[in-house]
Design a protein around this motif. Structure first.
Motif, mmCIF file in Angstrom:
data_model
loop_
_atom_site.group_PDB
_atom_site.id
_atom_site.type_symbol
_atom_site.label_atom_id
_atom_site.label_comp_id
_atom_site.label_asym_id
_atom_site.label_seq_id
_atom_site.Cartn_x
_atom_site.Cartn_y
_atom_site.Cartn_z
ATOM 1 N N GLN A 122 -22.450 -9.980 -6.869
ATOM 2 C CA GLN A 122 -21.615 -10.251 -5.835
ATOM 3 C C GLN A 122 -20.569 -9.567 -5.885
ATOM 4 O OE1 GLN A 122 -20.434 -14.175 -6.205
ATOM 5 N NE2 GLN A 122 -19.539 -14.450 -4.067
ATOM 6 N N ILE A 123 -19.763 -9.348 -7.080
ATOM 7 C CA ILE A 123 -18.754 -8.403 -7.255
ATOM 8 C C ILE A 123 -19.028 -7.019 -7.052
ATOM 9 C CG2 ILE A 123 -17.035 -7.556 -8.931
ATOM 10 C CD1 ILE A 123 -17.299 -10.051 -10.378
ATOM 11 N N GLU A 124 -20.252 -6.601 -7.109
ATOM 12 C CA GLU A 124 -20.374 -5.111 -6.653
ATOM 13 C C GLU A 124 -20.413 -5.134 -5.135
ATOM 14 O OE1 GLU A 124 -23.956 -3.375 -8.494
ATOM 15 O OE2 GLU A 124 -23.579 -3.922 -10.450
ATOM 16 N N ARG A 125 -21.081 -5.842 -4.584
ATOM 17 C CA ARG A 125 -21.204 -6.038 -3.220
ATOM 18 C C ARG A 125 -19.939 -6.038 -2.511
ATOM 19 N NH1 ARG A 125 -25.557 -9.368 -4.129
ATOM 20 N NH2 ARG A 125 -24.257 -11.408 -3.675
ATOM 21 N N MET A 126 -18.878 -6.919 -2.929
ATOM 22 C CA MET A 126 -17.606 -6.841 -2.490
ATOM 23 C C MET A 126 -17.017 -5.555 -2.612
ATOM 24 S SD MET A 126 -16.830 -10.605 -3.768
ATOM 25 C CE MET A 126 -14.731 -10.701 -3.204
ATOM 26 N N LEU A 127 -16.968 -4.911 -3.744
ATOM 27 C CA LEU A 127 -16.347 -3.577 -4.099
ATOM 28 C C LEU A 127 -16.697 -2.713 -3.089
ATOM 29 C CD1 LEU A 127 -16.063 -3.730 -7.725
ATOM 30 C CD2 LEU A 127 -14.204 -4.098 -6.172
ATOM 31 N N GLU A 128 -18.142 -2.652 -2.949
ATOM 32 C CA GLU A 128 -18.831 -1.843 -2.204
ATOM 33 C C GLU A 128 -18.512 -1.627 -0.630
ATOM 34 O OE1 GLU A 128 -23.146 -1.763 -2.946
ATOM 35 O OE2 GLU A 128 -23.076 -0.695 -4.913
ATOM 36 N N SER A 129 -18.503 -2.943 0.004
ATOM 37 C CA SER A 129 -18.136 -3.272 1.213
ATOM 38 C C SER A 129 -16.786 -3.006 1.587
ATOM 39 C CB SER A 129 -18.599 -4.630 1.438
ATOM 40 O OG SER A 129 -17.797 -5.538 0.869
ATOM 41 N N ALA A 130 -15.917 -3.073 0.549
ATOM 42 C CA ALA A 130 -14.373 -2.982 0.772
ATOM 43 C C ALA A 130 -14.181 -1.385 1.391
ATOM 44 C CB ALA A 130 -13.554 -2.711 -0.640
ATOM 45 N N ALA A 131 -13.543 -1.262 2.427
ATOM 46 C CA ALA A 131 -13.307 -0.230 3.262
ATOM 47 C C ALA A 131 -12.178 0.822 2.571
ATOM 48 C CB ALA A 131 -12.394 -0.501 4.880
ATOM 49 N N GLN A 132 -12.454 2.030 2.702
ATOM 50 C CA GLN A 132 -11.661 2.941 1.937
ATOM 51 C C GLN A 132 -10.273 3.182 2.825
ATOM 52 O OE1 GLN A 132 -12.194 4.644 -0.849
ATOM 53 N NE2 GLN A 132 -14.169 3.733 -1.379
ATOM 54 N N PRO A 133 -9.384 3.243 2.094
ATOM 55 C CA PRO A 133 -7.905 3.517 2.953
ATOM 56 C C PRO A 133 -7.882 4.809 3.467
ATOM 57 C CG PRO A 133 -7.583 3.763 0.402
ATOM 58 C CD PRO A 133 -9.001 3.277 0.544
ATOM 59 N N PRO A 134 -7.401 4.954 4.547
ATOM 60 C CA PRO A 134 -7.042 6.192 5.442
ATOM 61 C C PRO A 134 -6.542 7.500 4.575
ATOM 62 C CG PRO A 134 -6.188 4.360 6.623
ATOM 63 C CD PRO A 134 -6.662 3.995 5.412
ATOM 64 N N ALA A 135 -7.009 8.508 4.760
ATOM 65 C CA ALA A 135 -6.620 9.484 3.944
ATOM 66 C C ALA A 135 -5.165 9.853 3.927
ATOM 67 C CB ALA A 135 -7.182 10.788 4.152
ATOM 68 N N GLY A 136 -4.543 9.917 3.228
ATOM 69 C CA GLY A 136 -2.757 10.076 3.260
ATOM 70 C C GLY A 136 -2.083 8.964 3.251
ATOM 71 N N LYS A 137 -2.599 7.882 3.489
ATOM 72 C CA LYS A 137 -1.712 6.584 3.553
ATOM 73 C C LYS A 137 -2.044 5.743 2.347
ATOM 74 C CE LYS A 137 -1.135 5.219 8.311
ATOM 75 N NZ LYS A 137 -1.336 4.025 9.194
ATOM 76 N N PRO A 138 -1.090 5.351 1.560
ATOM 77 C CA PRO A 138 -1.123 4.629 0.391
ATOM 78 C C PRO A 138 -1.780 3.232 1.090
ATOM 79 C CG PRO A 138 1.257 4.755 1.083
ATOM 80 C CD PRO A 138 0.545 5.782 1.960
ATOM 81 N N PRO A 139 -2.411 2.288 0.070
ATOM 82 C CA PRO A 139 -2.919 0.981 0.578
ATOM 83 C C PRO A 139 -1.615 -0.049 0.808
ATOM 84 C CG PRO A 139 -3.792 1.765 -1.640
ATOM 85 C CD PRO A 139 -2.794 2.969 -1.337
ATOM 86 N N ALA A 140 -2.063 -0.657 1.467
ATOM 87 C CA ALA A 140 -0.935 -1.640 1.904
ATOM 88 C C ALA A 140 -0.810 -2.601 0.771
ATOM 89 C CB ALA A 140 -1.243 -2.372 3.223
ATOM 90 N N GLN A 141 0.649 -2.990 0.343
ATOM 91 C CA GLN A 141 0.696 -3.805 -0.434
ATOM 92 C C GLN A 141 1.003 -5.213 0.054
ATOM 93 O OE1 GLN A 141 1.106 -2.986 -3.878
ATOM 94 N NE2 GLN A 141 0.499 -0.976 -3.384
ATOM 95 N N PRO A 142 0.515 -6.222 -0.535
ATOM 96 C CA PRO A 142 0.999 -7.494 -0.123
ATOM 97 C C PRO A 142 2.291 -7.919 -0.126
ATOM 98 C CG PRO A 142 -0.195 -7.758 -2.159
ATOM 99 C CD PRO A 142 -0.358 -6.203 -1.834
ATOM 100 N N PRO A 143 2.747 -8.815 0.654
ATOM 101 C CA PRO A 143 4.168 -8.977 0.533
ATOM 102 C C PRO A 143 4.682 -9.871 -0.647
ATOM 103 C CG PRO A 143 3.161 -10.339 2.303
ATOM 104 C CD PRO A 143 2.205 -9.381 1.840
ATOM 105 N N ARG A 144 5.930 -9.640 -1.057
ATOM 106 C CA ARG A 144 6.161 -10.385 -2.408
ATOM 107 C C ARG A 144 7.237 -11.482 -1.979
ATOM 108 N NH1 ARG A 144 7.504 -6.002 -6.914
ATOM 109 N NH2 ARG A 144 5.352 -4.945 -7.035
#
Length: 145
Positions: A122-144
Motif C-alpha cells: 500500500q505504501i509503494e502504491r501511494m509513493l508511485e501514485s504521488a505526482a512528481q513536482p514540476p521541474a524547477g519549482k520546489p515542492p509546496a510546504q504545508p503551512p506552519r
C-alpha cells in the motif's frame, strides 16, 4: 536484590516454517504416546490380570503368590502402573496444548507477515501514485501553525 529486566529481543528472528515444523513434530510425539505407549500400557494391564479361566486354589492370591510380601509387591506394581497411565494421560494433554499453542503462535506471525506485506504494498502504491513536482519549482510546504 536486583530487578530482572525484560529480555533483549533486538536480534530475535522468527521462522514461521520452523514453528509449523515444530507443531508437526509435537503432533507426531502425541500420536506416539497415544498410539504406541498407551497401547502397550493396555497390553501390560491385560497381562497383569492373569489367567481368569483357571480357579485359584488360595483366596486373595496374586499372580506373585498369596504370601503377604507377594500381595504387597502386587499392590506396588498396580499403583505404579496406574501412576504411569496417569502420567501418560497428562503428557498427552500437555503435548496437545503445546501443539495448539505453537500453531497459534505460527498463525499470529503468519498474519503479521501478511499485514506487513500488505502495508508495504500500500505504501509503494501511494509513493508511485504521488505526482512528481514540476521541474524547477520546489515542492509546496504545508503551512506552519
Amino acid at each position: 536484590m536486583t530487578a530482572i529486566g525484560p529480555p533483549d529481543t533486538a536480534g530475535l528472528t522468527v521462522s514461521v516454517e520452523d514453528l509449523a515444523a515444530a507443531a508437526d513434530y509435537i503432533d507426531r510425539l502425541q500420536q506416539y504416546v497415544d498410539d504406541t505407549i498407551r497401547t502397550e500400557m493396555e497390553r501390560i494391564k491385560e497381562r497383569m490380570k492373569g489367567d481368569n479361566d483357571s480357579p485359584q486354589t488360595v483366596p486373595d492370591a496374586t499372580p506373585f503368590g498369596a504370601y503377604e510380601d507377594a500381595r504387597l509387591q502386587w499392590q506396588t506394581l498396580t499403583r505404579s502402573t496406574a501412576n504411569m497411565e496417569s502420567h501418560l494421560q497428562t503428557l498427552a494433554g500437555k503435548l496437545a496444548h503445546l501443539k495448539k499453542g505453537t500453531e497459534e503462535i505460527a498463525q499470529a506471525f503468519r498474519d503479521a507477515e501478511e499485514r506487513n506485506a500488505a502495508t508495504g504494498k500500500q505504501i509503494e502504491r501511494m509513493l508511485e501514485s504521488a505526482a512528481q513536482p514540476p521541474a524547477g519549482k520546489p515542492p509546496a510546504q504545508p503551512p506552519r501553525d
